[in-house]
Write a protein that holds these residues in place. Sequence first.
Motif, PDB file in Angstrom:
ATOM      1  N   ALA A  14       0.835  -1.210   0.000  1.00 18.18           N
ATOM      2  CA  ALA A  14       0.000   0.000   0.000  1.00 18.18           C
ATOM      3  C   ALA A  14       0.869   1.260   0.000  1.00 18.18           C
ATOM      4  CB  ALA A  14      -0.935  -0.007   1.207  1.00 18.18           C
ATOM      5  N   GLU A  15       1.940   1.253   0.788  1.00 18.11           N
ATOM      6  CA  GLU A  15       2.842   2.409   0.832  1.00 18.11           C
ATOM      7  C   GLU A  15       3.529   2.624  -0.518  1.00 18.11           C
ATOM      8  OE1 GLU A  15       5.645   2.088   4.018  1.00 18.11           O
ATOM      9  OE2 GLU A  15       4.091   2.165   5.565  1.00 18.11           O
ATOM     10  N   LEU A  16       3.992   1.547  -1.122  1.00 16.92           N
ATOM     11  CA  LEU A  16       4.671   1.665  -2.411  1.00 16.92           C
ATOM     12  C   LEU A  16       3.710   2.107  -3.508  1.00 16.92           C
ATOM     13  CD1 LEU A  16       7.004  -1.480  -2.319  1.00 16.92           C
ATOM     14  CD2 LEU A  16       7.671   0.916  -2.094  1.00 16.92           C
ATOM     15  N   GLN A  17       2.467   1.622  -3.464  1.00 20.81           N
ATOM     16  CA  GLN A  17       1.478   2.054  -4.455  1.00 20.81           C
ATOM     17  C   GLN A  17       1.205   3.541  -4.322  1.00 20.81           C
ATOM     18  OE1 GLN A  17      -1.625  -0.749  -3.474  1.00 20.81           O
ATOM     19  NE2 GLN A  17      -1.180  -2.022  -5.256  1.00 20.81           N
ATOM     20  N   SER A  18       1.133   4.021  -3.084  1.00 21.13           N
ATOM     21  CA  SER A  18       0.911   5.446  -2.846  1.00 21.13           C
ATOM     22  C   SER A  18       2.093   6.272  -3.377  1.00 21.13           C
ATOM     23  CB  SER A  18       0.716   5.701  -1.355  1.00 21.13           C
ATOM     24  OG  SER A  18       0.572   7.068  -1.099  1.00 21.13           O
ATOM     25  N   ALA A  19       3.301   5.816  -3.098  1.00 19.52           N
ATOM     26  CA  ALA A  19       4.495   6.520  -3.588  1.00 19.52           C
ATOM     27  C   ALA A  19       4.541   6.505  -5.112  1.00 19.52           C
ATOM     28  CB  ALA A  19       5.751   5.877  -3.005  1.00 19.52           C
ATOM     29  N   HIS A  20       4.136   5.406  -5.714  1.00 18.05           N
ATOM     30  CA  HIS A  20       4.116   5.283  -7.171  1.00 18.05           C
ATOM     31  C   HIS A  20       3.134   6.288  -7.773  1.00 18.05           C
ATOM     32  CE1 HIS A  20       3.326   3.269 -11.074  1.00 18.05           C
ATOM     33  NE2 HIS A  20       4.578   2.864 -10.961  1.00 18.05           N
ATOM     34  N   ARG A  21       1.942   6.401  -7.180  1.00 17.80           N
ATOM     35  CA  ARG A  21       0.946   7.383  -7.651  1.00 17.80           C
ATOM     36  C   ARG A  21       1.454   8.810  -7.462  1.00 17.80           C
ATOM     37  NH1 ARG A  21      -2.628   3.745  -5.210  1.00 17.80           N
ATOM     38  NH2 ARG A  21      -2.559   4.963  -3.291  1.00 17.80           N
ATOM     39  N   VAL A  26       3.767  13.945  -9.753  1.00 12.44           N
ATOM     40  CA  VAL A  26       4.902  14.875  -9.845  1.00 12.44           C
ATOM     41  C   VAL A  26       5.421  14.934 -11.277  1.00 12.44           C
ATOM     42  CG1 VAL A  26       7.292  15.268  -9.126  1.00 12.44           C
ATOM     43  CG2 VAL A  26       5.579  14.626  -7.431  1.00 12.44           C
ATOM     44  N   ILE A  27       5.556  13.778 -11.906  1.00 12.57           N
ATOM     45  CA  ILE A  27       6.037  13.735 -13.289  1.00 12.57           C
ATOM     46  C   ILE A  27       5.073  14.490 -14.205  1.00 12.57           C
ATOM     47  CG2 ILE A  27       6.455  12.210 -15.262  1.00 12.57           C
ATOM     48  CD1 ILE A  27       7.526  10.135 -13.180  1.00 12.57           C
ATOM     49  N   ALA A  28       3.788  14.271 -14.030  1.00  9.81           N
ATOM     50  CA  ALA A  28       2.790  14.952 -14.868  1.00  9.81           C
ATOM     51  C   ALA A  28       2.886  16.464 -14.699  1.00  9.81           C
ATOM     52  CB  ALA A  28       1.389  14.463 -14.517  1.00  9.81           C
ATOM     53  N   ARG A  29       3.053  16.924 -13.451  1.00 13.94           N
ATOM     54  CA  ARG A  29       3.171  18.372 -13.211  1.00 13.94           C
ATOM     55  C   ARG A  29       4.435  18.940 -13.838  1.00 13.94           C
ATOM     56  NH1 ARG A  29       3.241  18.370  -7.588  1.00 13.94           N
ATOM     57  NH2 ARG A  29       1.972  16.542  -7.306  1.00 13.94           N
ATOM     58  N   LEU A  30       5.533  18.195 -13.739  1.00 13.87           N
ATOM     59  CA  LEU A  30       6.789  18.664 -14.333  1.00 13.87           C
ATOM     60  C   LEU A  30       6.668  18.792 -15.854  1.00 13.87           C
ATOM     61  CD1 LEU A  30       9.551  16.692 -12.409  1.00 13.87           C
ATOM     62  CD2 LEU A  30       9.223  19.162 -12.428  1.00 13.87           C
ATOM     63  N   LEU A  31       5.936  17.873 -16.471  1.00 16.54           N
ATOM     64  CA  LEU A  31       5.802  17.896 -17.926  1.00 16.54           C
ATOM     65  C   LEU A  31       4.862  18.992 -18.404  1.00 16.54           C
ATOM     66  CD1 LEU A  31       5.707  14.061 -18.641  1.00 16.54           C
ATOM     67  CD2 LEU A  31       7.596  15.654 -19.058  1.00 16.54           C
ATOM     68  N   GLN A  42      13.557  12.036 -15.990  1.00 16.50           N
ATOM     69  CA  GLN A  42      14.146  10.702 -16.177  1.00 16.50           C
ATOM     70  C   GLN A  42      14.452  10.046 -14.834  1.00 16.50           C
ATOM     71  OE1 GLN A  42      17.442  11.670 -18.742  1.00 16.50           O
ATOM     72  NE2 GLN A  42      16.372  10.924 -20.558  1.00 16.50           N
ATOM     73  N   ARG A  43      14.983  10.816 -13.903  1.00 17.93           N
ATOM     74  CA  ARG A  43      15.286  10.275 -12.576  1.00 17.93           C
ATOM     75  C   ARG A  43      14.013   9.820 -11.861  1.00 17.93           C
ATOM     76  NH1 ARG A  43      19.691  14.855 -10.922  1.00 17.93           N
ATOM     77  NH2 ARG A  43      21.453  13.891 -11.986  1.00 17.93           N
ATOM     78  N   LEU A  44      12.976  10.619 -11.969  1.00 21.93           N
ATOM     79  CA  LEU A  44      11.709  10.250 -11.330  1.00 21.93           C
ATOM     80  C   LEU A  44      11.096   9.008 -11.980  1.00 21.93           C
ATOM     81  CD1 LEU A  44      10.151  13.788 -10.787  1.00 21.93           C
ATOM     82  CD2 LEU A  44      11.052  12.245  -9.031  1.00 21.93           C
ATOM     83  N   LYS A  45      11.199   8.915 -13.292  1.00 24.03           N
ATOM     84  CA  LYS A  45      10.680   7.736 -13.988  1.00 24.03           C
ATOM     85  C   LYS A  45      11.467   6.481 -13.595  1.00 24.03           C
ATOM     86  CE  LYS A  45       8.501   9.797 -18.035  1.00 24.03           C
ATOM     87  NZ  LYS A  45       8.460   9.826 -19.504  1.00 24.03           N
ATOM     88  N   LYS A  46      12.770   6.640 -13.414  1.00 21.56           N
ATOM     89  CA  LYS A  46      13.593   5.517 -12.986  1.00 21.56           C
ATOM     90  C   LYS A  46      13.192   5.071 -11.579  1.00 21.56           C
ATOM     91  CE  LYS A  46      18.388   4.054 -12.980  1.00 21.56           C
ATOM     92  NZ  LYS A  46      19.764   4.432 -13.277  1.00 21.56           N
ATOM     93  N   ARG A  47      12.942   6.042 -10.709  1.00 21.46           N
ATOM     94  CA  ARG A  47      12.500   5.733  -9.345  1.00 21.46           C
ATOM     95  C   ARG A  47      11.131   5.048  -9.376  1.00 21.46           C
ATOM     96  NH1 ARG A  47      12.760   3.765  -4.715  1.00 21.46           N
ATOM     97  NH2 ARG A  47      11.604   4.792  -3.073  1.00 21.46           N
ATOM     98  N   LYS A  48      10.255   5.522 -10.252  1.00 24.51           N
ATOM     99  CA  LYS A  48       8.921   4.938 -10.392  1.00 24.51           C
ATOM    100  C   LYS A  48       9.030   3.481 -10.852  1.00 24.51           C
ATOM    101  CE  LYS A  48       4.735   5.687 -12.977  1.00 24.51           C
ATOM    102  NZ  LYS A  48       4.158   6.393 -14.092  1.00 24.51           N
ATOM    103  N   LEU A  49       9.927   3.210 -11.775  1.00 27.81           N
ATOM    104  CA  LEU A  49      10.133   1.848 -12.255  1.00 27.81           C
ATOM    105  C   LEU A  49      10.680   0.949 -11.142  1.00 27.81           C
ATOM    106  CD1 LEU A  49       9.994  -0.063 -14.655  1.00 27.81           C
ATOM    107  CD2 LEU A  49      12.287   0.690 -15.284  1.00 27.81           C
ATOM    108  N   ALA A  50      11.574   1.488 -10.329  1.00 29.58           N
ATOM    109  CA  ALA A  50      12.112   0.723  -9.204  1.00 29.58           C
ATOM    110  C   ALA A  50      10.991   0.377  -8.214  1.00 29.58           C
ATOM    111  CB  ALA A  50      13.221   1.507  -8.507  1.00 29.58           C
TER     112      ALA A  50
END
Length: 68
Positions: A14-21, A26-31, A42-50
């Motif tokens: 549940a915690e990881l799903q929340s962090a993923h969302r 954040v990525i959407a706002r940056l774009l 790219q760094r955030l996307k890499k973290r999201k993939l992890a």
Amino acid sequence: MDDPLFEEIRRQIAELQSAHRDLDDVIARLLEHRPIDMLQVQRLKKRKLALKDQLARLESQLLPDIIA
């Protein structure tokens, strides 16, 4: 399945799903804003993939082993 280990895994999921969302937001706002810091995106996307990989590992721990 009232096993404390399973409950802990579910809590972590549940915690990881929340962090993923949150990273998705954040990525959407940056774009949306110019100029786009592609390195940060790219760094955030890499973290999201992890996080997604961690989620998959934890979810596989909840599934019983199937002997084929």
